[in-house]
Design a protein around this motif. Structure first.
Motif, PDB file in Angstrom:
ATOM      1  N   PRO A 163      38.116  44.170  31.922  1.00 58.73           N
ATOM      2  CA  PRO A 163      38.859  44.735  33.055  1.00 58.73           C
ATOM      3  C   PRO A 163      40.140  45.432  32.622  1.00 58.73           C
ATOM      4  O   PRO A 163      40.968  44.859  31.911  1.00 58.73           O
ATOM      5  CB  PRO A 163      39.140  43.500  33.916  1.00 58.73           C
ATOM      6  N   ALA A 164      40.295  46.666  33.063  1.00 57.87           N
ATOM      7  CA  ALA A 164      41.469  47.434  32.663  1.00 57.87           C
ATOM      8  C   ALA A 164      42.748  46.760  33.127  1.00 57.87           C
ATOM      9  O   ALA A 164      43.758  46.756  32.417  1.00 57.87           O
ATOM     10  CB  ALA A 164      41.379  48.852  33.221  1.00 57.87           C
ATOM     11  N   VAL A 165      42.716  46.183  34.321  1.00 60.94           N
ATOM     12  CA  VAL A 165      43.856  45.441  34.857  1.00 60.94           C
ATOM     13  C   VAL A 165      43.359  44.057  35.252  1.00 60.94           C
ATOM     14  O   VAL A 165      42.404  43.938  36.020  1.00 60.94           O
ATOM     15  CB  VAL A 165      44.475  46.140  36.078  1.00 60.94           C
ATOM     16  N   ALA A 166      43.985  43.020  34.738  1.00 56.30           N
ATOM     17  CA  ALA A 166      43.625  41.648  35.086  1.00 56.30           C
ATOM     18  C   ALA A 166      44.883  40.908  35.509  1.00 56.30           C
ATOM     19  O   ALA A 166      45.858  40.837  34.744  1.00 56.30           O
ATOM     20  CB  ALA A 166      42.962  40.939  33.909  1.00 56.30           C
ATOM     21  N   VAL A 167      44.874  40.370  36.730  1.00 63.85           N
ATOM     22  CA  VAL A 167      45.998  39.579  37.230  1.00 63.85           C
ATOM     23  C   VAL A 167      45.428  38.232  37.635  1.00 63.85           C
ATOM     24  O   VAL A 167      44.614  38.148  38.563  1.00 63.85           O
ATOM     25  CB  VAL A 167      46.691  40.269  38.420  1.00 63.85           C
ATOM     26  N   GLU A 168      45.860  37.157  36.978  1.00 65.03           N
ATOM     27  CA  GLU A 168      45.215  35.861  37.122  1.00 65.03           C
ATOM     28  C   GLU A 168      46.221  34.749  37.379  1.00 65.03           C
ATOM     29  O   GLU A 168      47.425  34.937  37.234  1.00 65.03           O
ATOM     30  CB  GLU A 168      44.425  35.539  35.853  1.00 65.03           C
ATOM     31  N   GLN A 169      45.704  33.584  37.708  1.00 60.11           N
ATOM     32  CA  GLN A 169      46.456  32.347  37.877  1.00 60.11           C
ATOM     33  C   GLN A 169      47.568  32.520  38.916  1.00 60.11           C
ATOM     34  O   GLN A 169      47.295  32.843  40.061  1.00 60.11           O
ATOM     35  CB  GLN A 169      46.969  31.878  36.510  1.00 60.11           C
ATOM     36  N   GLU A 170      48.827  32.327  38.552  1.00 60.34           N
ATOM     37  CA  GLU A 170      49.934  32.445  39.501  1.00 60.34           C
ATOM     38  C   GLU A 170      50.761  33.709  39.262  1.00 60.34           C
ATOM     39  O   GLU A 170      51.880  33.834  39.772  1.00 60.34           O
ATOM     40  CB  GLU A 170      50.863  31.219  39.384  1.00 60.34           C
ATOM     41  N   ALA A 171      50.217  34.631  38.508  1.00 59.73           N
ATOM     42  CA  ALA A 171      50.979  35.820  38.115  1.00 59.73           C
ATOM     43  C   ALA A 171      51.235  36.737  39.294  1.00 59.73           C
ATOM     44  O   ALA A 171      50.516  36.716  40.296  1.00 59.73           O
ATOM     45  CB  ALA A 171      50.233  36.564  37.019  1.00 59.73           C
ATOM     46  N   ARG A 172      52.251  37.585  39.150  1.00 60.11           N
ATOM     47  CA  ARG A 172      52.604  38.587  40.162  1.00 60.11           C
ATOM     48  C   ARG A 172      52.587  39.959  39.507  1.00 60.11           C
ATOM     49  O   ARG A 172      53.053  40.113  38.376  1.00 60.11           O
ATOM     50  CB  ARG A 172      53.991  38.302  40.744  1.00 60.11           C
ATOM     51  N   ALA A 173      52.074  40.925  40.233  1.00 61.50           N
ATOM     52  CA  ALA A 173      51.973  42.264  39.653  1.00 61.50           C
ATOM     53  C   ALA A 173      52.163  43.321  40.728  1.00 61.50           C
ATOM     54  O   ALA A 173      51.688  43.170  41.859  1.00 61.50           O
ATOM     55  CB  ALA A 173      50.629  42.447  38.957  1.00 61.50           C
TER      56      ALA A 173
END
Length: 538
Positions: free
Chosen positions: A337-347
């Motif tokens: 995946p070009a962009v991966a935002v997981e767990q408790e992260a903020r983006a």
């Protein structure tokens, strides 16, 4: 530098510079003279009493006629706070010199203060004078056991805020423990520093600036650039790694990089876990062996005007409790995946362009706040945007084109909000599945879907306001497996195939749209008639 006589009325002018040249080697009679290139621009950072602090501006901060760029804007007009980071680094370094000068007293004949320098590990070059000796950066005995260097322009009294390395390749490792600017004397790319073991540069200082250097390392276990403490500004540098990451900002280290290029065929390009105001601007990370950029733990990073080319892993991966802002950045050919935002992260993604992903453009599973604004995804080999695990991202003004399987899929209890998004040329435009999954979309446009424009299954729920479907050759809206779809003010223009359909136990809901009478499903495979508040057109 020497302090002036007390009460002389003189002004101390301190300049944080990358290109200044001392003339003492040519004219020893004037040991403290410094020359700048014609047209060099400066910025006043602070003026208090008899002290003025200034910073030399890099070419990227000035226009062709020598004027400074307005408001720190880049060529595309986007805001950039990188110059402010450089200002902060320069002030911190110059303040250290002021403190050192005060400790020497006010006698003009007093021995010079001991401003910024380097502590280095043993040098492995037998052919060239070590770069640390050239620049007068030694703080410990050298590899031959000599005391700190005392040649003209490189002695204890010559360690100023700007030091230069002569062109060439140097086999050595540098551990920077004091504020310093280190620049390539012959211009960007002319000075190469390589370490066969350990990190090439370790930073454990308040403020450091590296300009135009090529840093490389062969150690499979150590990053080329290891930032442990303080703010490190990189301008026009190349970093070439062979380890799990090429650049690491951790503990209390902060990275501010502009106009750089990072390569690492065996691992990540840049990894940030520090809480500082890390910035990656106008920088290229190419052909990373894993992810181009990783922001993890409690790390913070702003990525602006960057190019992340052909990473074998993610283009940008944000996980843990980290936060990232990605703006006006191009990600091409990512293996994962070009962009991966997981767990408790903020983006926060703004005007990010993703093309040619191997299987997936964006993988959004974080429970932290995630927003995508005016982003464009095209040519994915599988899905484009996958939202799962209870994530609730907000997609606004995003465009998906040409994904091989589906444009946007929400599953696993995800609750995304879509606003004025478009999906074009995918078999399935929007796919909603899972009992706890709810997609709320306003102004969604699906064009040229070959199978289904909107598909809801397995008790998933879709609430769609002002849906537009055009050019679809399959079904316009399909509900099955207990799914629930609500349409308000939708317009579906079919190129062929089915109108809105309900398969099995799916349910459609009349929303009371004040238009033509609701139409029952015409498909012969419907288990029961379903009322839709839509306008259909063949």
């Amino acid at each position: 530098m020497h302090p002036g006589p007390q009460g002389s009325g003189a002004t101390d002018l301190l300049i944080w510079s990358m290109t200044a040249r001392r003339t003492s080697s040519l004219d020893p009679a004037v040991p403290d003279r410094v020359l700048f290139l014609p047209g060099t621009a400066f910025k006043v950072l602070r003026a208090e009493g008899s002290v003025v602090l200034m910073r030399e501006l890099s070419p990227s901060e000035t226009t062709q006629d020598g004027r400074t760029t307005q408001d720190g804007r880049n060529s595309q007009g986007g805001q950039r706070d990188v110059p402010a980071k450089f200002d902060e680094i320069a002030v911190k370094g110059l303040e250290k010199i002021l403190d050192a000068l005060e400790r020497t007293g006010t006698d003009a004949a007093a021995e010079s203060a001991d401003p910024p320098g380097l502590i280095v590990t043993p040098v492995r070059s037998a052919q060239k004078e070590p770069i640390r000796e050239q620049a007068g950066l030694a703080g410990l005995p050298g590899p031959t056991g000599r005391p700190p260097y005392d040649r003209a322009g490189a002695g204890r009294g010559r360690r100023g805020s700007a030091d230069h390395g002569r062109p060439g390749r140097y086999e050595e490792s540098l551990e920077i423990v004091r504020p310093v600017t280190l620049a390539a004397e012959g211009g960007a790319g002319t000075v190469q520093v390589h370490a066969s073991a350990g990190s090439t540069v370790v930073v454990d200082a308040e403020a450091v600036q590296l300009s135009g250097l090529v840093l490389s390392g062969a150690d499979r276990e150590a990053p080329v650039l290891d930032l442990r403490r303080g703010q490190s500004a990189l301008d026009g540098c190349r970093i070439e790694g062979e380890a799990w990451t090429a650049v690491l900002a951790w503990h209390e280290g902060t990275l501010v990089a502009r106009g750089c290029r990072v390569t690492n065929p065996r691992g990540a390009g840049v990894v940030v876990t520090s809480r500082g105001d890390n910035v990656l601007a106008d920088t290229e990370v190419t052909e990373a062996g894993s992810s181009a950029v990783v922001v993890a733990e409690h790390g913070r990073l702003d990525i602006r005007d960057c190019r992340l080319d052909r990473p074998r892993g993610n283009g940008v991966c944000v996980n843990g409790n980290a936060s990232a802002t990605v703006e006006a950045t191009l990600i091409t050919g990512s293996g994962k995946p070009a962009v991966a935002v997981e767990q408790e992260a903020r983006a926060t993604l703004i005007r990010v362009t993703v093309t040619g992903s191997g299987a997936l453009d964006a993988y959004l599973t974080s429970r932290g706040e995630t927003t995508l604004t005016d982003c464009a995804f095209s040519g994915s080999g599988g899905q484009s945007v996958h939202i799962a695990d209870g994530a609730a991202p907000h997609l606004r003004g995003c465009a998906v084109t040409g994904a091989a399987r589906s444009g946007i899929q929400a599953t696993g209890g995800a609750r995304p909000r879509l606003e004025d998004c478009t999906v074009t040329g995918t078999p399935v435009g929007l796919h909603v599945t899972g009992a706890a999954t709810l997609v709320t979309a306003t102004g969604l446009v699906v064009r040229d879907a070959s199978t289904t424009a909107v598909q809801a299954a397995d008790a998933g729920t879709a609430e769609l306001e002002r849906l537009t479907v055009a050019g679809t050759t399959g079904a316009g809206v399909r509900a099955e497996g207990g799914a629930r779809v609500t349409l308000r003010g939708a317009e579906i223009a079919m190129s062929g195939g089915d109108r809105p359909t309900d398969h099995g136990a799916g349910r459609g809901r009349d929303s009371g749209w004040p238009g033509p009478p609701a139409r029952s499903c015409p498909a012969p495979c419907c288990a029961s008639a379903v009322r839709w508040s839509v306008r259909t057109r063949n």
